[in-house]
Design a protein around this motif. Structure first.
Motif, PDB file in Angstrom:
ATOM      1  N   GLN A  32      -5.356 -16.188  -6.470  1.00  0.00           N
ATOM      2  CA  GLN A  32      -4.099 -15.462  -6.394  1.00  0.00           C
ATOM      3  C   GLN A  32      -3.038 -16.035  -7.338  1.00  0.00           C
ATOM      4  OE1 GLN A  32      -3.417 -12.543  -4.448  1.00  0.00           O
ATOM      5  NE2 GLN A  32      -5.658 -12.713  -4.461  1.00  0.00           N
ATOM      6  N   THR A  33      -2.339 -15.135  -8.030  1.00  0.00           N
ATOM      7  CA  THR A  33      -1.227 -15.565  -8.875  1.00  0.00           C
ATOM      8  C   THR A  33      -0.011 -15.927  -8.037  1.00  0.00           C
ATOM      9  OG1 THR A  33      -0.542 -13.253  -9.156  1.00  0.00           O
ATOM     10  CG2 THR A  33      -1.982 -14.184 -10.848  1.00  0.00           C
ATOM     11  N   TYR A  34       0.071 -15.393  -6.844  1.00  0.00           N
ATOM     12  CA  TYR A  34       1.116 -15.768  -5.882  1.00  0.00           C
ATOM     13  C   TYR A  34       0.536 -16.888  -5.040  1.00  0.00           C
ATOM     14  CZ  TYR A  34       4.967 -15.269  -2.549  1.00  0.00           C
ATOM     15  OH  TYR A  34       6.081 -15.495  -1.778  1.00  0.00           O
ATOM     16  N   HIS A 104      -7.898  -8.907  -4.982  1.00  0.00           N
ATOM     17  CA  HIS A 104      -7.632  -9.006  -6.416  1.00  0.00           C
ATOM     18  C   HIS A 104      -6.615 -10.122  -6.654  1.00  0.00           C
ATOM     19  CE1 HIS A 104      -5.895  -7.888 -10.312  1.00  0.00           C
ATOM     20  NE2 HIS A 104      -6.974  -7.162 -10.528  1.00  0.00           N
ATOM     21  N   PRO A 105      -6.694 -10.848  -7.782  1.00  0.00           N
ATOM     22  CA  PRO A 105      -5.760 -11.948  -8.047  1.00  0.00           C
ATOM     23  C   PRO A 105      -4.281 -11.571  -7.973  1.00  0.00           C
ATOM     24  CG  PRO A 105      -7.587 -12.050  -9.590  1.00  0.00           C
ATOM     25  CD  PRO A 105      -7.753 -10.767  -8.822  1.00  0.00           C
ATOM     26  N   LEU A 106      -3.947 -10.328  -8.273  1.00  0.00           N
ATOM     27  CA  LEU A 106      -2.547  -9.907  -8.277  1.00  0.00           C
ATOM     28  C   LEU A 106      -2.088  -9.316  -6.941  1.00  0.00           C
ATOM     29  CD1 LEU A 106      -2.332  -8.210 -11.800  1.00  0.00           C
ATOM     30  CD2 LEU A 106      -1.393 -10.433 -11.131  1.00  0.00           C
ATOM     31  N   ARG A 107      -2.970  -9.300  -5.966  1.00  0.00           N
ATOM     32  CA  ARG A 107      -2.650  -8.577  -4.723  1.00  0.00           C
ATOM     33  C   ARG A 107      -1.338  -9.031  -4.094  1.00  0.00           C
ATOM     34  NH1 ARG A 107      -5.545  -8.838   1.277  1.00  0.00           N
ATOM     35  NH2 ARG A 107      -3.816  -7.709   2.283  1.00  0.00           N
ATOM     36  N   ASN A 205       1.522   2.671   0.540  1.00  0.00           N
ATOM     37  CA  ASN A 205       0.395   2.090  -0.171  1.00  0.00           C
ATOM     38  C   ASN A 205       0.752   1.939  -1.637  1.00  0.00           C
ATOM     39  OD1 ASN A 205      -1.799   1.809   1.745  1.00  0.00           O
ATOM     40  ND2 ASN A 205      -1.942   4.048   1.795  1.00  0.00           N
ATOM     41  N   LEU A 206       0.317   0.855  -2.262  1.00  0.00           N
ATOM     42  CA  LEU A 206       0.365   0.756  -3.712  1.00  0.00           C
ATOM     43  C   LEU A 206      -0.847   1.492  -4.269  1.00  0.00           C
ATOM     44  CD1 LEU A 206       1.302  -3.013  -4.220  1.00  0.00           C
ATOM     45  CD2 LEU A 206       2.826  -1.025  -4.271  1.00  0.00           C
ATOM     46  N   ARG A 207      -0.658   2.150  -5.400  1.00  0.00           N
ATOM     47  CA  ARG A 207      -1.769   2.887  -6.020  1.00  0.00           C
ATOM     48  C   ARG A 207      -2.724   1.959  -6.768  1.00  0.00           C
ATOM     49  NH1 ARG A 207      -0.935   8.462  -5.936  1.00  0.00           N
ATOM     50  NH2 ARG A 207       1.144   9.062  -5.160  1.00  0.00           N
ATOM     51  N   ASP A 208      -2.299   0.743  -7.016  1.00  0.00           N
ATOM     52  CA  ASP A 208      -3.138  -0.224  -7.721  1.00  0.00           C
ATOM     53  C   ASP A 208      -4.340  -0.620  -6.866  1.00  0.00           C
ATOM     54  OD1 ASP A 208      -0.182  -0.564  -8.050  1.00  0.00           O
ATOM     55  OD2 ASP A 208      -0.786  -1.720  -9.804  1.00  0.00           O
ATOM     56  N   VAL A 209      -5.499  -0.781  -7.488  1.00  0.00           N
ATOM     57  CA  VAL A 209      -6.676  -1.309  -6.800  1.00  0.00           C
ATOM     58  C   VAL A 209      -6.522  -2.829  -6.722  1.00  0.00           C
ATOM     59  CG1 VAL A 209      -9.165  -1.653  -6.906  1.00  0.00           C
ATOM     60  CG2 VAL A 209      -8.190   0.566  -7.514  1.00  0.00           C
ATOM     61  N   LEU A 210      -6.216  -3.324  -5.519  1.00  0.00           N
ATOM     62  CA  LEU A 210      -5.934  -4.748  -5.339  1.00  0.00           C
ATOM     63  C   LEU A 210      -6.816  -5.384  -4.266  1.00  0.00           C
ATOM     64  CD1 LEU A 210      -2.027  -4.583  -5.513  1.00  0.00           C
ATOM     65  CD2 LEU A 210      -3.603  -5.306  -7.316  1.00  0.00           C
TER      66      LEU A 210
END
Length: 231
Positions: A32-34, A104-107, A205-210
């Motif tokens: 994770q980046t966070y 996903h790393p950006l989740r 929901n975010l549309r990004d695949v996370l």
């Protein structure tokens, strides 16, 4: 009300006999980046060697975030394990990550940023891919999610449109509303989202695949729905 640590994401992993998958799950959190997170793994009386694998992973990976392992003496079920994890959480935010799935790393970065930029929202899910063995990036993107105002309309007619494993929500809401019920086996995630809507709280929901949702024969969703969401 409980004092929660600002900016901290408490990641709750309900875990029962997840030995084949738990390393992938933890590696997703490590990427994770966070990085202001704590991981709370609720071992729901597993009968396999899940805990041994987790302990070995911690020794080998030396994660920068704390991992709290709670070994339950008896199996409490999905909702019971989640509630224990939520009560143990210290974060301003609480996230779910099922033990057989991968974030996903950006989740968390994207979800936390959304809630910081949208103070009137209290829960945010994401899009995801369902995958079997092999490359998770080649999995099938979900086609049953909804967004914005459509979410409330979907729940109003008794349908579901948020993938539970993807949710991140404000810890203060759990402190006020409580967690998922243990009275409904198989629909606890639906009931938990409805709690937010009944309290007039905003969710999206975010549309990004996370998130990557693993499809396998022993997963919980197949016990109740016959197939995994996203198939």
């Amino acid at each position: 009300m409980k004092i929660r640590e600002e900016g901290l994401v408490s990641v709750v992993i309900p875990c029962y006999n997840a030995a084949p998958y738990i390393e992938d799950c933890l590696n997703g959190l490590l990427s994770q980046t966070y990085n202001k997170i704590e991981v709370i793994l609720i071992n729901d009386a597993s009968t396999d060697h899940t805990v041994k694998i987790v302990e070995q992973w911690i020794e080998n990976s030396n994660p920068s975030f704390p991992i709290i392992i709670c070994n339950l003496p008896v199996n409490t079920g999905f909702a019971g394990a989640l509630n224990i994890g939520y009560f143990m959480s210290s974060g301003e935010y609480i996230a779910v990550n099922d033990a057989d799935d991968i974030s996903h790393p950006l989740r968390f970065e994207k979800q936390v940023n959304f809630l910081k930029e949208n103070l009137d929202y209290d829960l945010i899910g994401t899009n995801y891919r369902a995958f079997t063995d092999g490359n998770k990036e080649n999995g099938k993107e979900a086609n049953w999610l909804y967004y914005g105002e459509d979410i409330r309309k979907i729940y109003a007619i008794g349908k579901h449109c948020i993938c539970h494993g993807t949710i991140l929500f404000r810890g203060k809401v759990f402190d006020l509303l409580g967690g998922p019920t243990r009275r409904i086996t198989g629909a606890e995630d639906y009931e938990f989202i409805v709690k937010f809507l009944n309290a007039k709280l905003k969710i999206d929901n975010l549309r990004d695949v996370l998130y990557y949702y693993r499809v396998h024969e022993k997963q919980r969703s197949k016990q109740f729905y016959g197939s995994a969401k996203g198939e």
